[in-house]
Scaffold this active site. Structure first.
Site, PDB file in Angstrom:
ATOM      1  N   ALA A  52      28.219  31.212  13.802  1.00 56.41           N
ATOM      2  CA  ALA A  52      28.302  31.106  15.155  1.00 56.41           C
ATOM      3  C   ALA A  52      29.248  29.864  15.508  1.00 56.41           C
ATOM      4  CB  ALA A  52      26.758  31.032  15.745  1.00 56.41           C
TER       5      ALA A  52
ATOM      6  N   TYR B 113      39.310  43.097   0.985  1.00 58.51           N
ATOM      7  CA  TYR B 113      38.681  42.922   1.947  1.00 58.51           C
ATOM      8  C   TYR B 113      38.120  44.211   2.730  1.00 58.51           C
ATOM      9  CZ  TYR B 113      38.103  42.057   7.077  1.00 58.51           C
ATOM     10  OH  TYR B 113      37.525  42.283   8.240  1.00 58.51           O
TER      11      TYR B 113
ATOM     12  N   ARG C 224      29.581  24.707   9.751  1.00 57.11           N
ATOM     13  CA  ARG C 224      30.256  23.386  10.351  1.00 57.11           C
ATOM     14  C   ARG C 224      28.939  22.904  11.089  1.00 57.11           C
ATOM     15  NH1 ARG C 224      35.705  25.968  11.555  1.00 57.11           N
ATOM     16  NH2 ARG C 224      34.468  27.696  11.973  1.00 57.11           N
TER      17      ARG C 224
ATOM     18  N   VAL D   5      41.347  41.538  16.318  1.00 58.43           N
ATOM     19  CA  VAL D   5      40.950  40.584  17.468  1.00 58.43           C
ATOM     20  C   VAL D   5      41.380  39.129  16.974  1.00 58.43           C
ATOM     21  CG1 VAL D   5      38.667  39.500  18.205  1.00 58.43           C
ATOM     22  CG2 VAL D   5      38.574  41.763  16.933  1.00 58.43           C
TER      23      VAL D   5
ATOM     24  N   THR E  64      41.033  35.663  16.418  1.00 60.30           N
ATOM     25  CA  THR E  64      40.105  34.454  16.455  1.00 60.30           C
ATOM     26  C   THR E  64      40.850  33.704  15.391  1.00 60.30           C
ATOM     27  OG1 THR E  64      39.052  35.932  14.911  1.00 60.30           O
ATOM     28  CG2 THR E  64      38.104  35.875  17.160  1.00 60.30           C
ATOM     29  N   GLU E  65      39.909  32.905  14.657  1.00 57.56           N
ATOM     30  CA  GLU E  65      40.539  32.149  13.583  1.00 57.56           C
ATOM     31  C   GLU E  65      40.510  33.154  12.305  1.00 57.56           C
ATOM     32  OE1 GLU E  65      37.542  29.053  12.664  1.00 57.56           O
ATOM     33  OE2 GLU E  65      38.382  27.901  14.404  1.00 57.56           O
ATOM     34  N   PHE E  66      40.493  34.329  12.393  1.00 58.08           N
ATOM     35  CA  PHE E  66      40.410  35.235  11.341  1.00 58.08           C
ATOM     36  C   PHE E  66      41.665  35.370  10.413  1.00 58.08           C
ATOM     37  CE2 PHE E  66      41.393  39.380   9.549  1.00 58.08           C
ATOM     38  CZ  PHE E  66      40.360  39.643   8.557  1.00 58.08           C
TER      39      PHE E  66
END
Length: 252
Positions: free
Chosen positions: A10, A153, A35, A186, A188-190
């Site tokens: 999250a 992956y 985190r 997407v 994101t931080e991916f």
């Protein structure tokens, strides 16, 4: 009493977007991630904005012992989970199989498959006891179409696809819904995580087209979670308009 959603991973991206959306809809939340500082900040923001109950648990989903400890020590009233969003996952590296980094392989397998299983085993038993629940697993187009250098992956996300189908069968007698959401590209931080902090290389992944946003995927997750009790969406494939399959993107 408010419904409760447990969201893994999250602290950023799709998981964080889901936290905002479920809180806005009045759900109390259990938020997990590695985190602690980000979890605490997110919980503070959501609580002040939406006035919902929030429990946070910082742990690495790869550790069976940490998963069990942090989930089983939650207050009893927070174990009445209505929706589990198995969002935590990642990719490491983009190499042909013969050059693959076995540490990266272990990280992906331990996070994307084993971590999902550790959480699902505990929470599904809560749901069986409670007589209700909905498990939403984050897969990927990579679990449907293998792409060049995606090997391990893609294999982990194909496993999520298979596990989702297995969960649907196993939990059917208990009235528990099970859904997989399989997004395409997407932003994101991916990719930044995949390329281990190389932001320039990560940004190039999304050049020339409009990818999905974390909020787009969260919206799809909310859609399936908000269907009537007699309706289950088994499987949803969600793509940017510019992407036809895992390896085909039109970059204008």
């Amino acid at each position: 009493m408010a419904k409760i959603a447990l969201i893994t991973g999250a602290t950023a991206g799709i998981g964080e977007a889901c936290a905002h959306l479920f809180a806005r809809e009045g759900y109390d939340l259990i938020l997990t991630g590695r985190r602690q500082d980000r979890l605490d900040q997110l919980a503070q923001n959501l609580n002040s904005t939406y006035n919902v109950r929030i429990a946070v648990a910082a742990f690495d989903i790869r550790s069976k012992e940490h998963v069990a400890h942090h989930l089983e020590t939650l207050p009893a009233e927070m174990k009445l989970v209505d929706v589990l969003v198995n969002n935590a996952g990642l990719s490491q590296g983009l190499d042909p199989i013969q050059n693959g980094n076995t540490d990266d392989w272990d990280t992906m397998i331990d996070t994307n498959i084993k971590g999902l299983l550790y959480v699902s085993k505990i929470v599904s038993n809560w749901m069986i006891t409670n007589g209700k629940g909905h498990i939403i697993n984050l897969g990927s187009i990579a679990g449907k179409n293998v792409y060049t250098n995606g090997n391990v992956y893609c294999a982990t996300k194909a496993a999520v696809d298979a596990l989702n189908q297995g969960m649907r069968l196993d939990l059917l007698p208990h009235g528990i819904k099970v859904t997989a959401i399989h997004p395409g590209a997407v932003e994101t931080e991916f990719s930044e995580v995949r390329f281990k902090g190389d932001k320039e290389r990560a940004e190039k992944v999304y050049e020339g087209f409009t990818p999905l946003s974390a909020e787009d995927v969260a919206d799809a997750i909310w859609y399936v979670a908000s269907r009537p009790a007699h309706v289950n969406v088994n499987d949803m494939l969600l793509m940017p308009t510019a992407q036809a399959n895992a390896g085909t993107i039109f970059r204008g």
